[in-house]
Each structure stands twice: as structure tokens, then as C-alpha cells.
Design a protein around this motif. Structure first.
Motif, mmCIF file in Angstrom:
data_model
loop_
_atom_site.group_PDB
_atom_site.id
_atom_site.type_symbol
_atom_site.label_atom_id
_atom_site.label_comp_id
_atom_site.label_asym_id
_atom_site.label_seq_id
_atom_site.Cartn_x
_atom_site.Cartn_y
_atom_site.Cartn_z
ATOM 1 N N PRO A 157 0.731 -1.376 0.042
ATOM 2 C CA PRO A 157 0.122 -0.017 0.079
ATOM 3 C C PRO A 157 0.878 1.270 0.004
ATOM 4 C CG PRO A 157 0.111 -0.972 2.176
ATOM 5 C CD PRO A 157 0.858 -1.778 1.278
ATOM 6 N N THR A 158 0.224 2.430 -0.593
ATOM 7 C CA THR A 158 1.091 3.733 -0.668
ATOM 8 C C THR A 158 0.315 4.657 0.117
ATOM 9 O OG1 THR A 158 -0.185 4.252 -2.646
ATOM 10 C CG2 THR A 158 2.152 3.276 -2.750
ATOM 11 N N ILE A 159 -0.769 4.064 0.906
ATOM 12 C CA ILE A 159 -1.610 5.202 1.923
ATOM 13 C C ILE A 159 -1.804 4.467 2.895
ATOM 14 C CG2 ILE A 159 -2.856 6.378 -0.189
ATOM 15 C CD1 ILE A 159 -5.235 4.513 0.436
ATOM 16 N N THR A 160 -2.361 5.105 4.043
ATOM 17 C CA THR A 160 -2.248 4.506 5.575
ATOM 18 C C THR A 160 -3.760 3.892 5.393
ATOM 19 O OG1 THR A 160 -3.294 6.531 6.308
ATOM 20 C CG2 THR A 160 -0.986 6.153 6.680
ATOM 21 N N ARG A 161 -3.898 2.964 6.408
ATOM 22 C CA ARG A 161 -5.134 2.167 6.653
ATOM 23 C C ARG A 161 -6.178 3.285 6.942
ATOM 24 N NH1 ARG A 161 -5.500 -3.336 7.611
ATOM 25 N NH2 ARG A 161 -3.540 -3.440 8.080
ATOM 26 N N GLU A 162 -5.796 4.463 7.671
ATOM 27 C CA GLU A 162 -6.828 5.430 8.251
ATOM 28 C C GLU A 162 -7.435 6.130 7.063
ATOM 29 O OE1 GLU A 162 -3.853 4.779 9.817
ATOM 30 O OE2 GLU A 162 -4.870 3.880 11.301
ATOM 31 N N GLU A 163 -6.475 6.672 6.069
ATOM 32 C CA GLU A 163 -6.878 7.192 4.758
ATOM 33 C C GLU A 163 -7.765 6.294 4.000
ATOM 34 O OE1 GLU A 163 -2.771 10.128 4.001
ATOM 35 O OE2 GLU A 163 -2.863 7.995 3.540
ATOM 36 N N PHE A 164 -7.282 5.229 4.026
ATOM 37 C CA PHE A 164 -8.195 4.108 3.219
ATOM 38 C C PHE A 164 -9.512 4.057 3.746
ATOM 39 C CE2 PHE A 164 -9.609 -0.248 2.239
ATOM 40 C CZ PHE A 164 -9.283 -0.309 0.693
ATOM 41 N N HIS A 165 -9.622 3.616 5.094
ATOM 42 C CA HIS A 165 -11.115 3.790 5.670
ATOM 43 C C HIS A 165 -11.867 4.924 5.524
ATOM 44 C CE1 HIS A 165 -10.277 0.160 8.784
ATOM 45 N NE2 HIS A 165 -9.933 -0.159 7.527
ATOM 46 N N ASP A 166 -11.268 6.095 5.641
ATOM 47 C CA ASP A 166 -11.986 7.424 5.405
ATOM 48 C C ASP A 166 -12.639 7.386 4.039
ATOM 49 O OD1 ASP A 166 -11.241 8.415 7.793
ATOM 50 O OD2 ASP A 166 -9.613 9.486 7.063
ATOM 51 N N GLU A 167 -11.684 6.699 2.908
ATOM 52 C CA GLU A 167 -12.445 6.846 1.647
ATOM 53 C C GLU A 167 -13.544 5.901 1.300
ATOM 54 O OE1 GLU A 167 -9.196 7.324 -1.209
ATOM 55 O OE2 GLU A 167 -10.535 6.956 -2.941
ATOM 56 N N VAL A 168 -13.370 4.645 2.167
ATOM 57 C CA VAL A 168 -14.205 3.550 2.093
ATOM 58 C C VAL A 168 -15.542 4.138 2.469
ATOM 59 C CG1 VAL A 168 -14.904 1.214 2.908
ATOM 60 C CG2 VAL A 168 -12.963 1.751 2.058
ATOM 61 N N VAL A 169 -15.563 4.843 3.970
ATOM 62 C CA VAL A 169 -16.616 5.289 4.699
ATOM 63 C C VAL A 169 -17.366 6.468 3.815
ATOM 64 C CG1 VAL A 169 -17.461 6.437 6.548
ATOM 65 C CG2 VAL A 169 -15.718 4.484 6.978
ATOM 66 N N ASP A 170 -16.703 7.260 3.341
ATOM 67 C CA ASP A 170 -17.161 8.328 2.296
ATOM 68 C C ASP A 170 -17.959 7.649 1.496
ATOM 69 O OD1 ASP A 170 -17.344 10.925 1.590
ATOM 70 O OD2 ASP A 170 -15.718 10.920 0.189
ATOM 71 N N TYR A 171 -17.440 6.792 0.483
ATOM 72 C CA TYR A 171 -18.199 5.970 -0.325
ATOM 73 C C TYR A 171 -19.378 5.571 -0.246
ATOM 74 C CZ TYR A 171 -15.297 8.014 -4.519
ATOM 75 O OH TYR A 171 -14.717 8.717 -5.097
ATOM 76 N N MET A 172 -19.298 4.685 0.987
ATOM 77 C CA MET A 172 -20.383 4.131 1.519
ATOM 78 C C MET A 172 -21.544 4.898 1.936
ATOM 79 S SD MET A 172 -18.519 0.849 3.753
ATOM 80 C CE MET A 172 -20.013 0.384 4.469
ATOM 81 N N THR A 173 -21.059 5.965 2.679
ATOM 82 C CA THR A 173 -22.107 6.806 3.177
ATOM 83 C C THR A 173 -22.802 7.612 1.913
ATOM 84 O OG1 THR A 173 -20.652 7.464 5.143
ATOM 85 C CG2 THR A 173 -22.420 8.839 4.659
ATOM 86 N N GLU A 174 -22.203 7.987 1.045
ATOM 87 C CA GLU A 174 -22.704 8.575 -0.260
ATOM 88 C C GLU A 174 -23.641 7.760 -0.720
ATOM 89 O OE1 GLU A 174 -20.600 10.988 -3.615
ATOM 90 O OE2 GLU A 174 -20.223 8.921 -3.975
ATOM 91 N N PHE A 175 -23.367 6.389 -0.902
ATOM 92 C CA PHE A 175 -24.229 5.216 -1.349
ATOM 93 C C PHE A 175 -25.436 5.495 -0.889
ATOM 94 C CE2 PHE A 175 -25.048 0.630 -2.146
ATOM 95 C CZ PHE A 175 -25.481 0.572 -3.165
ATOM 96 N N PHE A 176 -25.436 5.475 0.516
ATOM 97 C CA PHE A 176 -26.606 5.225 1.181
ATOM 98 C C PHE A 176 -27.360 6.495 0.950
ATOM 99 C CE2 PHE A 176 -26.710 1.702 4.544
ATOM 100 C CZ PHE A 176 -26.045 0.817 3.912
ATOM 101 N N SER A 177 -26.779 7.670 1.099
ATOM 102 C CA SER A 177 -27.448 8.919 1.032
ATOM 103 C C SER A 177 -28.060 9.114 -0.288
ATOM 104 C CB SER A 177 -26.193 10.019 1.276
ATOM 105 O OG SER A 177 -26.758 11.123 0.793
ATOM 106 N N GLU A 178 -27.492 8.702 -1.482
ATOM 107 C CA GLU A 178 -27.773 8.750 -2.799
ATOM 108 C C GLU A 178 -29.152 8.031 -3.042
ATOM 109 O OE1 GLU A 178 -27.142 10.350 -5.603
ATOM 110 O OE2 GLU A 178 -25.400 11.594 -4.720
ATOM 111 N N ASN A 179 -29.425 6.962 -2.286
ATOM 112 C CA ASN A 179 -30.489 6.033 -2.180
ATOM 113 C C ASN A 179 -31.598 6.228 -1.166
ATOM 114 O OD1 ASN A 179 -29.960 3.874 -4.432
ATOM 115 N ND2 ASN A 179 -28.069 4.030 -3.451
ATOM 116 N N GLY A 180 -31.318 7.336 -0.279
ATOM 117 C CA GLY A 180 -32.411 7.813 0.467
ATOM 118 C C GLY A 180 -32.601 6.727 1.693
ATOM 119 N N TRP A 181 -31.172 6.114 1.910
ATOM 120 C CA TRP A 181 -31.204 5.145 3.038
ATOM 121 C C TRP A 181 -30.535 5.614 4.356
ATOM 122 C CZ3 TRP A 181 -28.200 1.269 -0.844
ATOM 123 C CH2 TRP A 181 -29.115 0.832 -1.552
ATOM 124 N N GLU A 182 -31.244 6.922 4.576
ATOM 125 C CA GLU A 182 -30.444 7.705 5.978
ATOM 126 C C GLU A 182 -31.428 7.439 6.896
ATOM 127 O OE1 GLU A 182 -28.362 11.311 3.923
ATOM 128 O OE2 GLU A 182 -30.113 10.830 3.069
#
Lengths: 187, 255
Positions: free
Chosen positions: B230-255
Motif C-alpha cells: 500500500p502507498t496510503i495509510t489504513r486510516e486514509e483508506f478507511h476514510d475513503e471507503v466510509v465516504d463512498y459507503m455513506t454517499e451510496f446510502f445517501s444517494e439512495n435515501g437510506w438515511e
């Protein structure tokens, strides 16, 4: 209780059990048998982390080498199984006593100490278990017998409980096994 | 005696070959405002304060990975999105042994009206299999370095798919990628520069590839055999994953 003290107590208990069983075996010398026992264990759980939560908790296959001297049995072997934490290996050290018998049927009780390993990488976690069980043994012929057994079992993974999350289980261990006599002598 | 030794050797060898990856997660060091409840066959992670959504996330862990390894990622997601997450503990840490067990875990949470399922690696493939069987039960699926088994097609499924890959290397096998695309609904690639979701409200996929992560970064364990450096840290990776997951929920109105 810290880890070292617990380990010392476990080692002392195993040693005392070994001494008692050896002494009992040495005293009576009428009928002696050396047996291989293979079995299939099922582990229904009852209490998980001391909370009532019945549910299935895995299975295992076992192989052990047992020595019987009249009514006393002692043995040790290997139990390889799985649970919701992955695969595990126990090294059961057991001692038992035949409390009733007919020509074909024996009813015995056993106490087992189970040091073991939760198989994880890069290194395994030490597990410890204790168990008592009642067993009904049907002697098919002079060489082969078949058993049904069940009893309560407690297992814990001390370091896992500290490092990751609490993990102890009080449940049952039940199963079937077959025993093959490989050497028998009568004095 | 020889037979006994053979049995012992076989048992030992088989067991040693089946070691699970330990997690670096510790329940004492959670930095998020969540409550983690440990049950025999599941781990429940829910926000400690604030309103919790009536949509839940069911999670299938990767094969031979400690089921606590995803607690950090899911705790962060749970806190940020206000979503209850349920990690399904798998027998022997192998989801193939309990492909449809997620349904039973969902039934234990009557407060949740809609379920999204997610899975890492083998867990994702098995999640796809259970979605294929209970297609009306789940509204969406999140793949993490994962794809449906060849025999499982979600092409016409009415749900929505988010597929996250940990590194460029993970999508470089063109044949595998084409096969994956043929098994999921029509896909749109999301990048940091181009992050617009399709107009459809169902039967679509969005895919995002994280630069510089590694397969085991989805959890808190590893490195795993075959991991890319890896060239990024696990924390940076988790931030990006959570960002995309949260957006996926938000875009589908699953909040």
C-alpha cells in the motif's frame, strides 16, 4: 487472577490428575487395555460470555489413545474443530471411571482438561477448556465398541479476551465415538 | 498405533493450513461513539447517540479473517452515517458454510425495515449468492474487493450495487473485470473528479477504485498473502471507503 497464576494452577491440576490416575492404574492389575478412540463432537452452546444464549457453536473430530485398567480409564489425544472464531485444536487429557457395566454395555463418567490453540496467524491463541461427560459404551465385540457421550464443557481464550473481545463459552459437548482395542492383557 | 499417528498427523496438518488472520482490533480502543454488542453469531455496531436509521447494514467477513477485523471500519461508518451494522460471524470464518445465515441475523432486528448487505472478498461473493436467493429482501449490496461467483448473476436485480476495489492492481485483470461487469447491473465508474451517480433509482452499479490500498485494508488485519504494497495509510483508506459507503446510502435515501 493474572495469566501466569492461572497457567500455574492449570499445570498443577493436570499434574495432580496424572498422578492420581497413574496410582489408581498401578494398583489394580487384572485387565488392561490400550485403545484408540475416534469420534465426532458437536458443541451446542448455552452461555456465551456468561449470557444465556443457546445456539450451535461448532463441531470437531477427535482421536485419542486410551488406557483402561479394570474400571479406570485415562487417555489423551487431539481434537480438531471449528467455532465462530475459526479452527481450533485441543489436546484433551482425560480420566474416567466405569460406574456400571454388563457384558455388552458400560456406563462411564469422564473428566477432561483441554489445553488448546485457536489457529490464527501470525501466531495462535492459547485456549483452555474443562469438561465432564457421561458416556454409554456398547461393546460390539472383543475389539470394537461404540459410544454416545454428552456433558458440560467450559472454554475460554484468555489472551484473545484481553486483546480483542471477551470470549468464553459454557455449553455442552456431545457426540459419538468408536473404540478399537489394540492391545489387551489379563492377569 | 500407526493408524492413530496417521489420524493425528492429518488432523494437525489440516488444522494448521486453516489458520485465520488475527485482527489488530481491540474492543478497548474504539475511537467512535458507537456501542458494540458481542453475540455468539453476530457483532452489532450501532451509534451510541443520535437517531439511528431504519436501514441496516449486514456484513459478511472475508474468508479466514477474524470476524472482529471489520469493527473499526464499520464503527466509523456507523457513527458517520447513523446506521446499525451487523457483522455475521461465520462458522470457521468461512462464509461458504452459512451463505444464507444473514437472513436469520436480520430477523433479530425488527427495528430495521430495509437491509443492505456488504461483504469483503469471499464474504462479498457469498453475499451476492444470498442476494440472488432472497432478491426482494435486500435493497443494495456493497462489494469490497469482491464480485459474484460465476454462477450468480445480479444483472437484472432491482437493487443497487456499490463495488469498491482496494487498488489499481485489483482491476487490472481485464478478463476478470469483464466477467464481473457481466454479472452486475449496468455500471458507472466513480472517481474523485467524476462522482455523479446514474439517474436510475434501481438496477445500477457504481464502482470506485481506491488508489494505493491493499486487500487487507478493508479490515484491521494483515498483511494478507498476495497483498499489494500500500502507498496510503489504513486510516486514509478507511476514510475513503466510509465516504463512498455513506454517499451510496445517501444517494439512495437510506438515511
Amino acid at each position: 487472577m493474572d495469566g501466569n497464576r492461572a497457567m500455574r494452577k492449570i499445570k498443577a491440576t493436570i499434574f495432580i490428575l496424572f498422578i492420581i490416575c497413574s496410582s489408581i492404574a498401578a494398583e489394580s492389575q487384572n485387565k488392561q487395555s490400550l485403545m484408540i478412540e475416534t469420534g465426532l463432537n458437536f458443541r451446542p452452546g448455552l452461555f456465551y460470555n456468561w449470557n444465556w444464549e443457546p445456539g450451535y457453536n461448532g463441531s470437531a473430530i477427535t482421536a485419542s489413545l486410551n488406557y483402561q485398567n479394570n474400571k479406570f480409564i485415562m487417555g489423551g489425544g487431539l481434537e480438531a474443530g471449528y467455532s465462530y472464531l475459526g479452527f481450533d485444536i485441543f489436546v484433551p487429557i482425560k480420566t474416567g471411571f466405569v460406574i456400571a457395566e454388563t457384558e455388552k454395555i458400560e456406563f462411564l463418567i469422564q473428566a477432561v482438561i483441554l489445553p488448546g490453540l485457536l489457529l490464527t496467524r501470525p501466531y495462535p491463541y492459547f485456549m483452555i477448556g474443562i469438561e465432564t461427560s457421561a458416556s454409554l459404551k456398547w461393546n460390539i465385540n472383543d475389539k470394537i465398541s461404540f459410544s454416545l457421550f454428552a456433558g458440560p464443557r467450559y472454554t475460554a481464550i484468555p489472551v484473545y479476551s484481553i486483546n480483542v473481545a471477551p470470549e468464553n463459552e459454557l455449553g455442552l459437548n456431545a457426540g459419538v465415538s468408536s473404540t478399537f482395542i489394540i492391545n489387551q492383557s489379563k492377569n | 498405533m500407526k493408524r492413530f499417528l496417521i489420524i493425528i498427523i492429518l488432523l494437525t496438518t489440516t488444522s494448521i493450513l486453516s489458520c485465520s488472520y488475527q485482527t489488530t482490533f481491540s474492543s478497548d480502543n474504539i475511537n467512535y461513539d458507537v456501542t458494540i454488542t458481542e453475540k455468539r453469531n453476530s457483532i452489532i455496531i450501532e451509534p451510541s447517540s443520535g437517531e439511528t436509521s431504519t436501514t441496516g447494514l449486514l456484513f459478511y467477513p472475508g474468508g479466514l479473517v477474524d470476524n472482529h477485523a471489520y469493527n473499526d471500519l464499520l464503527a466509523q461508518f456507523s457513527e458517520e452515517a447513523g446506521i446499525k451494522c451487523v457483522v455475521v460471524k461465520m462458522p470457521a470464518n468461512l462464509a461458504v458454510f452459512a451463505i444464507n445465515s444473514g437472513i436469520k441475523r436480520c430477523e433479530e432486528h425488527p427495528d430495521i425495515e430495509k437491509w443492505i448487505i456488504a461483504g469483503h472478498s469471499l464474504g462479498g461473493a457469498m453475499a451476492a449468492s444470498t442476494v440472488n436467493k432472497y432478491s426482494d429482501f435486500y435493497s443494495g449490496i456493497i462489494f469490497m474487493d469482491s464480485y459474484p461467483a460465476d454462477s450468480v448473476s445480479l444483472k437484472n436485480w432491482e437493487g443497487c450495487v456499490l463495488s469498491l476495489f482496494s487498488s489499481i492492481e485489483k482491476i487490472s485483470d481485464e478478463e476478470r473485470m469483464n466477467k464481473t461487469l457481466s454479472l452486475i447491473p449496468p455500471a458507472t465508474w466513480l472517481t474523485e473528479d467524476e462522482r455523479s451517480y446514474p439517474e436510475e433509482s434501481s438496477n445500477y452499479s457504481v464502482i470506485h477504485c481506491i488508489n494505493g490500498g491493499s486487500h487487507s485494508y478493508f479490515g484491521s488485519y494483515g498483511p494478507q498473502d498476495g497483498d499489494f504494497t500500500p502507498t496510503i495509510t489504513r486510516e486514509e483508506f478507511h476514510d475513503e471507503v466510509v465516504d463512498y459507503m455513506t454517499e451510496f446510502f445517501s444517494e439512495n435515501g437510506w438515511e
